[in-house]
Design a protein around this motif. Sequence first.
Motif, mmCIF file in Angstrom:
data_model
loop_
_atom_site.group_PDB
_atom_site.id
_atom_site.type_symbol
_atom_site.label_atom_id
_atom_site.label_comp_id
_atom_site.label_asym_id
_atom_site.label_seq_id
_atom_site.Cartn_x
_atom_site.Cartn_y
_atom_site.Cartn_z
ATOM 1 N N LEU A 355 78.243 20.487 69.969
ATOM 2 C CA LEU A 355 78.121 20.630 68.446
ATOM 3 C C LEU A 355 78.171 22.179 68.174
ATOM 4 N N ASP A 396 77.870 17.883 60.677
ATOM 5 C CA ASP A 396 78.081 19.052 60.278
ATOM 6 C C ASP A 396 78.632 18.983 58.981
ATOM 7 N N ASN A 633 75.035 27.194 58.363
ATOM 8 C CA ASN A 633 75.583 26.226 59.320
ATOM 9 C C ASN A 633 74.418 25.003 59.075
ATOM 10 N N VAL A 635 73.384 22.383 60.534
ATOM 11 C CA VAL A 635 73.255 21.493 61.971
ATOM 12 C C VAL A 635 72.154 22.335 62.808
ATOM 13 N N GLU B 610 79.115 27.795 56.212
ATOM 14 C CA GLU B 610 78.910 27.016 57.352
ATOM 15 C C GLU B 610 79.278 27.463 58.742
ATOM 16 N N PRO B 616 79.338 25.478 64.259
ATOM 17 C CA PRO B 616 79.849 24.124 64.578
ATOM 18 C C PRO B 616 81.073 24.061 65.218
#
Lengths: 733, 733
Positions: A355, A396, A633, A635, B610, B616
């Motif tokens: 990931l 994600d 992010n 995750v 992100e 990711p």
Amino acid sequence: MAPPHPFDPLSAAEITAAVSLVKKAHGAGLFFHVVSLQEPRKAAMTEWLAAPETTPRPARVAEVVVIENPAGTVYDGLVDITTGKITAWEKLTGMQPIILMEELQHVENVVRSDPMVIEQCVLSGVPREDMHKIYCDPWTIGYDERFGSDVRLQQALMYYRPDIDNTQYQYPLDFCPIYDGNKDAIIAIDIPKVRRPLSKVAPLDYHHMAQEKRGGYRDDVKPINISQPEGVSFSVEGNEISWQNWRFHVGFNYREGPIFNNVRFVDNGVERPIFYRMSLVEMVVPYGNPERPHQRKHAFDLGEYGAGYMSNSLSLGCDCKGSISYLDADMPTRTGGVRTIKNAVCIHEEDDGILFKHTDFRDDSTIVTRARKLIVQNIFTAANYEYAVQWIFHQDGTIEPNIRLTGILNTYIMNPGEDTHGWGTQVYPGVNAHNHQHLFCLRINPNLDGGNKNSVFLSDAVASDAPVGSAENFYGNAFYAKRTRLETTKEAKTDFNWSTMRSWDMVNENNVHPYSGKPVSYKLVSREVPTLLPKPQSLVWKRAAFARHTVHVTKYADDQLYPAGRHVPQTSGEPSLGLPEWIGEGNDSIVNTDIVLWHTFGLTHFPAPEDYPIMPAEPIVLLLRPRHFFASNPVMDVPPSYSVTPSQILAKKGVYDATDKMSTLVLGGRSHGANGVNGSHCCTNGTNGVNGHSTNGVNGHATNGVNGHATNGVNGHATNGVNGHATNGINGH
Amino acid sequence: MAPPHPFDPLSAAEITAAVSLVKKAHGAGLFFHVVSLQEPRKAAMTEWLAAPETTPRPARVAEVVVIENPAGTVYDGLVDITTGKITAWEKLTGMQPIILMEELQHVENVVRSDPMVIEQCVLSGVPREDMHKIYCDPWTIGYDERFGSDVRLQQALMYYRPDIDNTQYQYPLDFCPIYDGNKDAIIAIDIPKVRRPLSKVAPLDYHHMAQEKRGGYRDDVKPINISQPEGVSFSVEGNEISWQNWRFHVGFNYREGPIFNNVRFVDNGVERPIFYRMSLVEMVVPYGNPERPHQRKHAFDLGEYGAGYMSNSLSLGCDCKGSISYLDADMPTRTGGVRTIKNAVCIHEEDDGILFKHTDFRDDSTIVTRARKLIVQNIFTAANYEYAVQWIFHQDGTIEPNIRLTGILNTYIMNPGEDTHGWGTQVYPGVNAHNHQHLFCLRINPNLDGGNKNSVFLSDAVASDAPVGSAENFYGNAFYAKRTRLETTKEAKTDFNWSTMRSWDMVNENNVHPYSGKPVSYKLVSREVPTLLPKPQSLVWKRAAFARHTVHVTKYADDQLYPAGRHVPQTSGEPSLGLPEWIGEGNDSIVNTDIVLWHTFGLTHFPAPEDYPIMPAEPIVLLLRPRHFFASNPVMDVPPSYSVTPSQILAKKGVYDATDKMSTLVLGGRSHGANGVNGSHCCTNGTNGVNGHSTNGVNGHATNGVNGHATNGVNGHATNGVNGHATNGINGH
């Protein structure tokens, strides 16, 4: 029993209730082509979703389409199951509803006993007594201008099986009977100018009996076992699915198969809407052979046959492996019964590799986090082809529609030495597999962060206009994402552009990201986007208007679901139904409003012998990715396999280690021993690596390393190193 | 001990031997930048491969590149380890060899004690006593015309860590020291016109300590266990790998990381050569911010730093999960020692979903065969970025290079409210992540069916020229694959064309497929093919000539491996090295000869929040597919999960059932009960399906079905059906 969720497909009882009301009102001799949920009107449903406790539950309404025989009259209506009332009942003319498996299957029996067909079979070299060995794949006729749209027609693609267990696609016949469903008879046979007698080639079958005769199966495939002893990470309540931060409702209908409604993502405890609805809504498979009657081979598998109707019952440990949950689907039968497709949808999770990962080269601090994905799969069989449609949800926030094409090529006969003229490939002696395309249409009604106010931007990667040597771009390296808002439905007819690697951003301009200053968005990243190869003004171009462009955008309307029209069989494309009707002049604004994005993707298939007699699956993948949607992010709270910070490396404590202990080392290969693999710490460079506590490494407490306490290293306390307290180094103190 | 395979990387002993010979001849003060196998000359190697028992074994030769200090003189030579002789020794001028981790790591210490740097740090807001909190990612300078290529330079991208465990990339500094390796000193600092003081923003870290402070990890991730109790299906003997029908040698060097040599496929017992050599040979990461000195950010990660040198030691159950085999890699250290990267390459297999499937809609005969894949993985860390490079071998002859990009964005500082001008994105307050591209170069030397005589064809999907309504194309649906043979290296400079979904076929025209009449081929299917966005004549365009086109083809030459030049650091691009040198006027014929295909692919990255503070993984996938290479589907001998023929359906016996028994049913969802899932037969439509022995189904022995012995069905022996022996049907007898 709890009432159904308003997005739930009709239950068997609801189908039965709707059928019963219709039969009562309109007679028992009807054939039921559609008995399917009319999804709640979006306005009402949006209110209900916001406050389900206090808002009236939307009524359960069935769309019902029937044919009244023998006249073949088509009615399209609505039945309010909640009140037991038929609220709409319209007679259609010049339109044919979706074709049913029952209709298709019937034709095989008809051709076997039709004298004209028998005559052609005999002419082709099939003994008259072998008519039970004659098979056909009946297709709706596409469109044939000789017959129009008022009679209900099928074209029978003809095959022969020397033995019941032979694949028929290796023995095509050269003629094509046309079946009239209203007359229940063959009304014509298309016979080519050049005749092609039945091939006598030895069969090549893919089943186990044939393979066993060829020498059996390879014996070097060892089992790969997948298990989840603590259970799965998803839950399925009715049709509501919850997995990691995803929440959505999976519907299912006769036409689209799985439908994703009210897709949302829990972001730091807040459920954020993403898409109101997402599904495949149409596809077309045009074949590229211009010789009549092959132009009629351009199946709209969803609109003409229905992905739901053609869905496989999936099987544990076979279609799906691991810990699997299933959804059944209740479909009407032609006579008004109910058939249940067991396991029409499977749901499971899979490990998905890394990931994210990072190792700091200077201090060996490391994180490795493994990914998993949730797969919602449906497989449907469209005569010869199989489509394994996977909707993959990533942790994600990425959604990955992923389709594997397998099954069997549609084939036609060819004479020995015959020139295919490039319109097909001889994949086996006497077997011509024609060029074709698979063009799918994905429909998305975005609802980013709620409010149903979205826009679409083109995103094009372009170089700065400023020339090399100019003050603004002296070294010529300037480039940026050129963003163009699509203002009207006309402007939104857009195509891929490889030179800018174009993507489309669905955005909510009312929600701007606090850091990037850009509106929250989901980006459509799709690269398998062939142009529609049938030419402008061609029959397919007229019927499959959705495939003229990579993307269309329209203003949302409740009943605009099917881009090639609500009733697709035998449409002429004059006028083109669906999208062109709705777009019209194209002056509707699509800015900051409720919009629908229609995306055509797929592939062009020039067959090769490797695809024969059954095709290894060919994948098509596209991505819907959150951009400027999450603060950061999303995750970072997924437990890593291993995490260690610089201070912990120095202190030699505090490591987070959740390394998978099931994994095993396989011996063999150029590995120097046990160090590292089973060493004391995971995922850093180990005993002899660049950094860390290596003996001959570069950094750290290395004996011959570069940095740190190295004996022969470059830096640090090296004995023979370069820098630091090195004994033999160049920069030693 | 057996002698090494001629493709094997140099062993530790061989590196030591080569170093020793060089030190003896040229002095002990050398820095060793390259000590790596010079692969055997192809002509000799081809002979040896054909008859290893009777042909002289190619000598073991080391390429050795050294810098003699303090002058910084560069020598490039060859050492024949077998004979103990230096066979070539050339002094280079104006060229800098690959940079070493040791050199990079050293600079961080230099900047911390350099007075000019300290002054700039203080000006930026870093306390003078905090210099141990100053970090830098030193990069080779790219090219800076102020200094040229004779001095060995690094640019130090500067960062600050308030705490040792903070990610430095959130605290960039605005100036850039330049380090001269020959002088071991900072010789200049690039200071921007607009100053940007150190950001005081709160850190956002990705490691477990930070996440624990933010509330810890999600607790809904249940283990997914993968095991192979009977062992794996591959074998690794030294560097020779055997899996299913694949056979190949995995080499490894400092620069490319894994190298695949002599890739072949066992087809019905015959080993058929496919590629002589395949690897990633270069990449460039141009950044799109035109403000000086950011134009220097365009790393050639392979040519300047080396994927091999930067490789991670992979860790069981962490980077790789399942049953894993590893290969170590021996690399020289700068001073001539050896460091071993444990587990530089991991090898394992994974289940890969459905390999092929078909269900006959009329009789329920079915086959489902599951696929698996072999993954050969290497992960390298290029300062901030991680590249997880997977070479995936599929059973059907497909090779899938698959790269996941993860790690951390390269960042630069921005002032509050500063305009990025579109050259970057504020991904976190004060953090500007610049636009960039990752452009990889894949090099393939095909050898389809041996003989080293191959050609390359463009394959473009195009419509017939004949207009709609013409006799040749009346309905306008004609299309075909236009194949264009590339005749010369000039003609072979070709670009992707989305409107034809162009692919490139490597073919052996001397071997024509018996059915299709087309030459045996491997097709390159690659869609992530952005154009090089730095403009023509720009610095990057000049240095990274390989990236100007999607594909180049050259005539094979032993030493033409690296398309941006053998020595990449500090090249000016005047002239452009590598491919343009070799191609020249471009008149070399590349028809039916020994050729090399160079393919540039990758992606353009416009950062978003992100991606921060750690990205990711983003995937890039391409495919090399056999077309017209195998007689038929080459995987029909893979044991299916389930196979049943029509006659076995009727006879109710003979089914092949190897369904995975480990899989488990997860309850929940709209499933009506136990039928089907755990029913008597797998993968057919079950008890209530369309076909088969369904109660309300369509076909077969259905009670209310359509066909067969249905009671209320349409066809067959139906009681209330339509056709056949139906009692209430429309076509009943």
